[in-house]
Design a protein around this motif. Structure first.
Motif, PDB file in Angstrom:
ATOM      1  N   ARG A 115      25.879  45.169  21.890  1.00 31.37           N
ATOM      2  CA  ARG A 115      26.513  46.350  22.470  1.00 31.37           C
ATOM      3  C   ARG A 115      27.930  46.028  22.910  1.00 31.37           C
ATOM      4  O   ARG A 115      28.281  44.894  23.185  1.00 31.37           O
ATOM      5  CB  ARG A 115      25.684  46.923  23.606  1.00 31.37           C
ATOM      6  N   GLY A 116      28.720  47.084  22.961  1.00 29.91           N
ATOM      7  CA  GLY A 116      30.095  46.968  23.409  1.00 29.91           C
ATOM      8  C   GLY A 116      30.517  48.257  24.083  1.00 29.91           C
ATOM      9  O   GLY A 116      30.103  49.342  23.663  1.00 29.91           O
ATOM     10  N   GLY A 117      31.290  48.139  25.139  1.00 32.75           N
ATOM     11  CA  GLY A 117      31.707  49.330  25.875  1.00 32.75           C
ATOM     12  C   GLY A 117      32.702  48.994  26.963  1.00 32.75           C
ATOM     13  O   GLY A 117      33.515  48.074  26.820  1.00 32.75           O
ATOM     14  N   TYR A 118      32.614  49.729  28.050  1.00 33.18           N
ATOM     15  CA  TYR A 118      33.532  49.546  29.175  1.00 33.18           C
ATOM     16  C   TYR A 118      32.717  49.556  30.463  1.00 33.18           C
ATOM     17  O   TYR A 118      31.796  50.368  30.612  1.00 33.18           O
ATOM     18  CB  TYR A 118      34.577  50.665  29.205  1.00 33.18           C
ATOM     19  N   GLN A 119      33.039  48.655  31.395  1.00 33.30           N
ATOM     20  CA  GLN A 119      32.315  48.531  32.652  1.00 33.30           C
ATOM     21  C   GLN A 119      33.302  48.459  33.809  1.00 33.30           C
ATOM     22  O   GLN A 119      34.296  47.749  33.738  1.00 33.30           O
ATOM     23  CB  GLN A 119      31.452  47.256  32.622  1.00 33.30           C
ATOM     24  N   TRP A 120      33.020  49.217  34.859  1.00 37.29           N
ATOM     25  CA  TRP A 120      33.812  49.177  36.084  1.00 37.29           C
ATOM     26  C   TRP A 120      33.005  48.477  37.163  1.00 37.29           C
ATOM     27  O   TRP A 120      31.791  48.690  37.276  1.00 37.29           O
ATOM     28  CB  TRP A 120      34.151  50.584  36.567  1.00 37.29           C
ATOM     29  N   VAL A 121      33.664  47.668  37.980  1.00 37.41           N
ATOM     30  CA  VAL A 121      33.009  46.968  39.082  1.00 37.41           C
ATOM     31  C   VAL A 121      33.817  47.253  40.343  1.00 37.41           C
ATOM     32  O   VAL A 121      35.023  46.993  40.389  1.00 37.41           O
ATOM     33  CB  VAL A 121      32.932  45.450  38.828  1.00 37.41           C
ATOM     34  N   ASP A 122      33.139  47.802  41.357  1.00 37.89           N
ATOM     35  CA  ASP A 122      33.760  48.056  42.661  1.00 37.89           C
ATOM     36  C   ASP A 122      33.383  46.885  43.568  1.00 37.89           C
ATOM     37  O   ASP A 122      32.215  46.700  43.909  1.00 37.89           O
ATOM     38  CB  ASP A 122      33.269  49.380  43.245  1.00 37.89           C
ATOM     39  N   LEU A 123      34.378  46.090  43.932  1.00 38.42           N
ATOM     40  CA  LEU A 123      34.153  44.878  44.709  1.00 38.42           C
ATOM     41  C   LEU A 123      34.162  45.159  46.205  1.00 38.42           C
ATOM     42  O   LEU A 123      34.840  46.064  46.674  1.00 38.42           O
ATOM     43  CB  LEU A 123      35.241  43.856  44.386  1.00 38.42           C
ATOM     44  N   ASP A 124      33.424  44.351  46.927  1.00 38.56           N
ATOM     45  CA  ASP A 124      33.469  44.337  48.387  1.00 38.56           C
ATOM     46  C   ASP A 124      34.350  43.145  48.750  1.00 38.56           C
ATOM     47  O   ASP A 124      33.890  41.986  48.748  1.00 38.56           O
ATOM     48  CB  ASP A 124      32.062  44.190  48.970  1.00 38.56           C
ATOM     49  N   ALA A 125      35.607  43.404  49.034  1.00 36.86           N
ATOM     50  CA  ALA A 125      36.585  42.332  49.243  1.00 36.86           C
ATOM     51  C   ALA A 125      36.184  41.402  50.381  1.00 36.86           C
ATOM     52  O   ALA A 125      36.359  40.189  50.284  1.00 36.86           O
ATOM     53  CB  ALA A 125      37.967  42.926  49.498  1.00 36.86           C
ATOM     54  N   GLY A 126      35.639  41.946  51.457  1.00 39.88           N
ATOM     55  CA  GLY A 126      35.240  41.114  52.593  1.00 39.88           C
ATOM     56  C   GLY A 126      34.148  40.126  52.222  1.00 39.88           C
ATOM     57  O   GLY A 126      34.229  38.945  52.554  1.00 39.88           O
ATOM     58  N   ASN A 127      33.121  40.595  51.534  1.00 40.96           N
ATOM     59  CA  ASN A 127      32.047  39.690  51.119  1.00 40.96           C
ATOM     60  C   ASN A 127      32.509  38.728  50.038  1.00 40.96           C
ATOM     61  O   ASN A 127      32.021  37.606  49.962  1.00 40.96           O
ATOM     62  CB  ASN A 127      30.837  40.482  50.627  1.00 40.96           C
ATOM     63  N   LEU A 128      33.442  39.148  49.201  1.00 39.59           N
ATOM     64  CA  LEU A 128      33.949  38.278  48.144  1.00 39.59           C
ATOM     65  C   LEU A 128      34.643  37.053  48.723  1.00 39.59           C
ATOM     66  O   LEU A 128      34.423  35.929  48.277  1.00 39.59           O
ATOM     67  CB  LEU A 128      34.908  39.041  47.229  1.00 39.59           C
ATOM     68  N   ILE A 129      35.471  37.247  49.755  1.00 38.72           N
ATOM     69  CA  ILE A 129      36.219  36.127  50.327  1.00 38.72           C
ATOM     70  C   ILE A 129      35.547  35.528  51.565  1.00 38.72           C
ATOM     71  O   ILE A 129      36.085  34.620  52.187  1.00 38.72           O
ATOM     72  CB  ILE A 129      37.673  36.530  50.658  1.00 38.72           C
ATOM     73  N   GLY A 130      34.367  36.032  51.911  1.00 43.18           N
ATOM     74  CA  GLY A 130      33.620  35.461  53.019  1.00 43.18           C
ATOM     75  C   GLY A 130      34.120  35.866  54.391  1.00 43.18           C
ATOM     76  O   GLY A 130      33.955  35.135  55.356  1.00 43.18           O
ATOM     77  N   VAL A 131      34.743  37.043  54.504  1.00 39.96           N
ATOM     78  CA  VAL A 131      35.221  37.560  55.785  1.00 39.96           C
ATOM     79  C   VAL A 131      34.489  38.886  56.023  1.00 39.96           C
ATOM     80  O   VAL A 131      34.970  39.947  55.638  1.00 39.96           O
ATOM     81  CB  VAL A 131      36.755  37.764  55.777  1.00 39.96           C
ATOM     82  N   PRO A 132      33.303  38.841  56.660  1.00 39.09           N
ATOM     83  CA  PRO A 132      32.490  40.052  56.789  1.00 39.09           C
ATOM     84  C   PRO A 132      33.143  41.153  57.631  1.00 39.09           C
ATOM     85  O   PRO A 132      32.799  42.320  57.475  1.00 39.09           O
ATOM     86  CB  PRO A 132      31.194  39.559  57.432  1.00 39.09           C
TER      87      PRO A 132
END
Length: 186
Positions: A115-132
């Motif tokens: 399969r091939g297509g397009y995917q969007w990901v909405d990040l949680d910046a605080g959890n990504l960098i470890g700053v809750p």
């Protein structure tokens, strides 16, 4: 003579009608709707970013669903489309996308596809960098949704009245995402 010909044609039509109806059913699109869970590794390269001193969490669980429609292309090939939406944990708030599928159906009904297509990901910046305590609303120009092309492979196996499935995908060959799910055919 005309009555015999008409009766013969009517009888042949009555015999052929169920076979035609069955042939038409096998050429109908197949719709599958289901739930899926997985793990999405964002593969954040800490060395490329200036993230020293941060506890980077680069993978998160995802929970959601999918809907797929497949169209037969002969006896064993099929092509289709699929949409998905998931909520996430850790560095992923949500993700959603659409893809096209092309694959092979075995005689037992299992499907193997790319399969091939397009995917969007909405990040949680605080959890990504470890700053809750990080509040994204304090930064009005911060866009935490990223999207790019998706490519992957998958398999669906019918078990009784349900379908079990597994997929492995990548977004722009930067991330790795594995999902498993269960679906119902319509």
């Amino acid at each position: 003579m005309k009555k015999i010909a008409f009766a013969s044609l009517a009888a042949m039509g009555a015999i052929a009608l169920p076979a035609a109806a069955q042939a038409q059913d096998s050429n109908q699109p197949e719709v599958t709707i289901g739930a899926s869970v997985g793990l999405h590794d964002l593969a954040v390269d800490v060395e490329d970013a200036d993230l020293d001193g941060f506890d980077v969490d680069e993978s998160g669980e995802i929970f959601g669903g999918f809907a797929a429609v497949d169209f037969p292309l002969g006896t064993n090939l099929f092509a289709g489309v699929e949409g998905n939406a998931h909520f996430g944990s850790g560095p992923i708030d949500a993700e959603y996308g659409a893809s096209a599928r092309l694959g092979f159906r075995t005689d037992g009904g299992a499907k193997i596809y790319a399969r091939g297509g397009y995917q969007w990901v909405d990040l949680d910046a605080g959890n990504l960098i470890g700053v809750p305590d990080f509040d994204e609303s304090d930064f009005p120009n911060l866009d935490t949704t990223a999207g790019d092309y998706l490519v992957g492979v998958g398999v669906e196996v019918p078990v009784s009245s349900v379908v079990l499935r597994a997929n492995v995908d990548t977004i722009a060959f930067d991330t790795l995402r594995g999902t498993v799910g269960v679906g119902f055919k319509f």
